[in-house]
Design an enzyme around this catalytic site. Structure first.
Site, PDB file in Angstrom:
ATOM      1  N   ALA A   3       0.725  -0.942   0.104  1.00  0.00           N
ATOM      2  CA  ALA A   3      -0.312  -0.026  -0.015  1.00  0.00           C
ATOM      3  C   ALA A   3       0.835   1.461  -0.163  1.00  0.00           C
ATOM      4  O   ALA A   3       2.307   1.398   0.292  1.00  0.00           O
ATOM      5  CB  ALA A   3      -0.536  -0.083   1.472  1.00  0.00           C
ATOM      6  N   GLY A  41       0.532  -5.154   0.374  1.00  0.00           N
ATOM      7  CA  GLY A  41      -1.229  -5.279  -0.214  1.00  0.00           C
ATOM      8  C   GLY A  41      -0.555  -5.979  -1.648  1.00  0.00           C
ATOM      9  O   GLY A  41      -1.314  -6.265  -1.874  1.00  0.00           O
ATOM     10  N   GLU A  64      -0.905  -9.535  -0.546  1.00  0.00           N
ATOM     11  CA  GLU A  64      -2.132  -9.834  -0.173  1.00  0.00           C
ATOM     12  C   GLU A  64      -2.357 -10.006  -2.023  1.00  0.00           C
ATOM     13  O   GLU A  64      -3.214 -10.639  -1.804  1.00  0.00           O
ATOM     14  CB  GLU A  64      -2.455  -9.144   0.128  1.00  0.00           C
ATOM     15  CG  GLU A  64      -2.347  -9.060   1.868  1.00  0.00           C
ATOM     16  CD  GLU A  64      -2.503  -7.996   2.596  1.00  0.00           C
ATOM     17  OE1 GLU A  64      -2.143  -6.889   2.718  1.00  0.00           O
ATOM     18  OE2 GLU A  64      -3.112  -7.892   3.449  1.00  0.00           O
ATOM     19  N   GLU A 121       4.534  -4.796   7.504  1.00  0.00           N
ATOM     20  CA  GLU A 121       3.182  -3.342   7.887  1.00  0.00           C
ATOM     21  C   GLU A 121       4.360  -3.762   9.321  1.00  0.00           C
ATOM     22  O   GLU A 121       4.325  -2.414   9.885  1.00  0.00           O
ATOM     23  CB  GLU A 121       2.117  -4.885   8.151  1.00  0.00           C
ATOM     24  CG  GLU A 121       1.595  -4.104   6.684  1.00  0.00           C
ATOM     25  CD  GLU A 121       2.321  -5.634   6.280  1.00  0.00           C
ATOM     26  OE1 GLU A 121       2.934  -6.598   5.778  1.00  0.00           O
ATOM     27  OE2 GLU A 121       0.673  -5.587   4.746  1.00  0.00           O
TER      28      GLU A 121
END
Ligand code: CAA
Length: 258
Positions: A64, A109, A112, A132
Site C-alpha cells: 500500500a 498489500g 496480499e 507492515e
C-alpha cells in the site's frame, strides 16, 4: 475506460492488468485500488483468464502507498483497508482464472494481492513479504488470514511477525508460488499458462475454482456435497457433451461456456 495508474491489455480472451506506478514501485494508493476494482470487474465479464502484474522489472507491487497512509486517521485507514478487502474478494469471486505474474517485490498489500490470485508465477528475483510491523501496523488486506491458510501457522507467524521477505525459491518450496521462472520471462510464462486455462470449459473452470476455495471455509462434508452438486450440474451443460464427444472423436473440444 482510461486509467492513470494501471494499464489493461487484452489478447483474445486473456486480460492483463499492469499496476503502473514504477516510480513508487507500483505501490497501491486508493486511486489505484479503485481503478483495479473497475478493471477486474470489466475483466470478469469479458475474459477467461486474467493476469495481474506490475510495471518495470523491480516490483510487482511494493505494498500500500505509505505516503498516502502516513497521515490517515483510524477511520480513513478503515475505509482504505475495506477497499483492499473488496478488491481481493472480487479477485477471488470472479469466474475466470487469475494469475499473479510476480516480477519483483510483492510486499504488504502487493503480497496480499498475489495471494488472492488462483496461481502465482514468480520471477526468480521476486520477494514476498508482509513488512507492515516495520511501519507500526499489521497487514490490512487479508494477509494475516491468507498466509496461515496458504502456508500454515509457523510460516505465517514468521512472515507477519518478522516482516522479513522471502525469496521466490523459498515461496515455491512453501507452495506459495506455482513456478519460479527467469525474471524476464515472468509475464510471458504467465501468458502461456493463461492461454492453457482459457482453453478449458469456462463453466467447469469456474466451478472448479469455487470448489477448491470452498475447502478453505467449509467443513469437509459440506465441501464434498458442494463438489458433488457442481459435478452433476455440469452434466447439464453443452460443454460437457462437447468435451466428452471431442475426446471420443479424438479431436479438440470447442467450448462455448454453456
Ligand atoms: N509506498 C510508497 N512509496 C513506495 C513504497 C510504498 N509501499 N515502496 C517503495 N516506494 C517508493 C520509495 O519511497 C521510493 O520513492 P522515491 O524515489 O521518491 O524516494 C521508490 O519507491 C523506490 O523505492 P526505494 O528507493 O525504497 O527502493 P529500494 O530498492 O531501496 O527498496 C523496497 C525497495 C525494499 C521495496 C523498499 O522500497 C520498501 O521497503 N518499500 C516499502 C515496502 C512496504 O513496507 N510495504 C508495505 C506497505 S503497508 C501495506 O501494504 C499495508 C497493507 O497490507 C494494505
Amino acid at each position: 475506460m482510461a486509467y492513470e495508474n494501471i494499464q489493461v491489455s487484452r489478447e483474445g480472451p486473456i486480460a492483463t492488468i499492469t499496476v503502473n506506478r514504477p516510480k513508487a514501485l507500483n505501490a497501491l494508493n486508493s486511486a489505484t485500488l479503485r481503478e483495479l476494482l473497475q478493471a477486474v470487474r470489466e475483466a470478469a465479464d469479458s475474459s477467461r483468464a486474467l493476469i495481474l502484474t506490475g510495471a518495470g522489472d523491480k516490483a510487482f507491487v511494493a505494498g500500500a502507498d505509505i505516503s498516502e497512509m502516513a497521515p490517515m486517521t483510524p477511520w480513513s485507514a478503515r475505509e482504505f483497508s475495506e477497499l483492499g478487502h473488496v478488491l481481493t474478494a472480487m479477485l477471488e469471486d470472479i469466474p475466470c482464472a487469475t494469475i499473479a505474474a510476480v516480477n519483483g517485490y510483492a510486499l504488504g498489500g502487493g503480497c496480499e494481492l498475489a495471494l488472492m490470485c488462483d496461481m502465482i508465477i514468480a520471477g526468480d528475483t521476486a520477494r514476498f513479504g508482509q513488512p507492515e510491523v516495520n511501519l507500526g501496523i499489521i497487514p490490512g488486506a487479508g494477509g494475516t488470514q491468507r498466509w496461515p491458510r496458504t502456508a500454515g501457522k509457523y510460516v505465517a507467524m514468521e512472515t507477519v511477525l518478522t516482516g522479513a521477505p522471502i525469496t521466490a525459491s523459498r515461496a515455491h518450496e512453501l507452495g506459495i508460488a506455482n513456478k519460479v521462472v527467469p525474471a524476464e520471462m515472468t509475464v510471458a510464462i504467465a501468458q502461456r499458462v493463461a492461454r492453457q486455462l482459457a482453453e478449458k470449459a469456462p463453466l467447469a473452470l469456474r466451478m472448479a475454482k469455487e470448489a477448491v476455495l470452498k475447502a478453505f471455509e467449509a467443513p469437509l462434508a459440506e465441501g464434498l456435497m458442494s463438489e458433488r452438486k457442481s459435478f452433476y450440474f455440469l452434466f447439464s451443460t453443452d460443454d460437457q457433451k462437447e468435451g466428452m464427444r471431442a475426446f471420443l472423436e479424438k479431436r479438440k473440444a470447442v467450448f462455448k461456456g454453456r
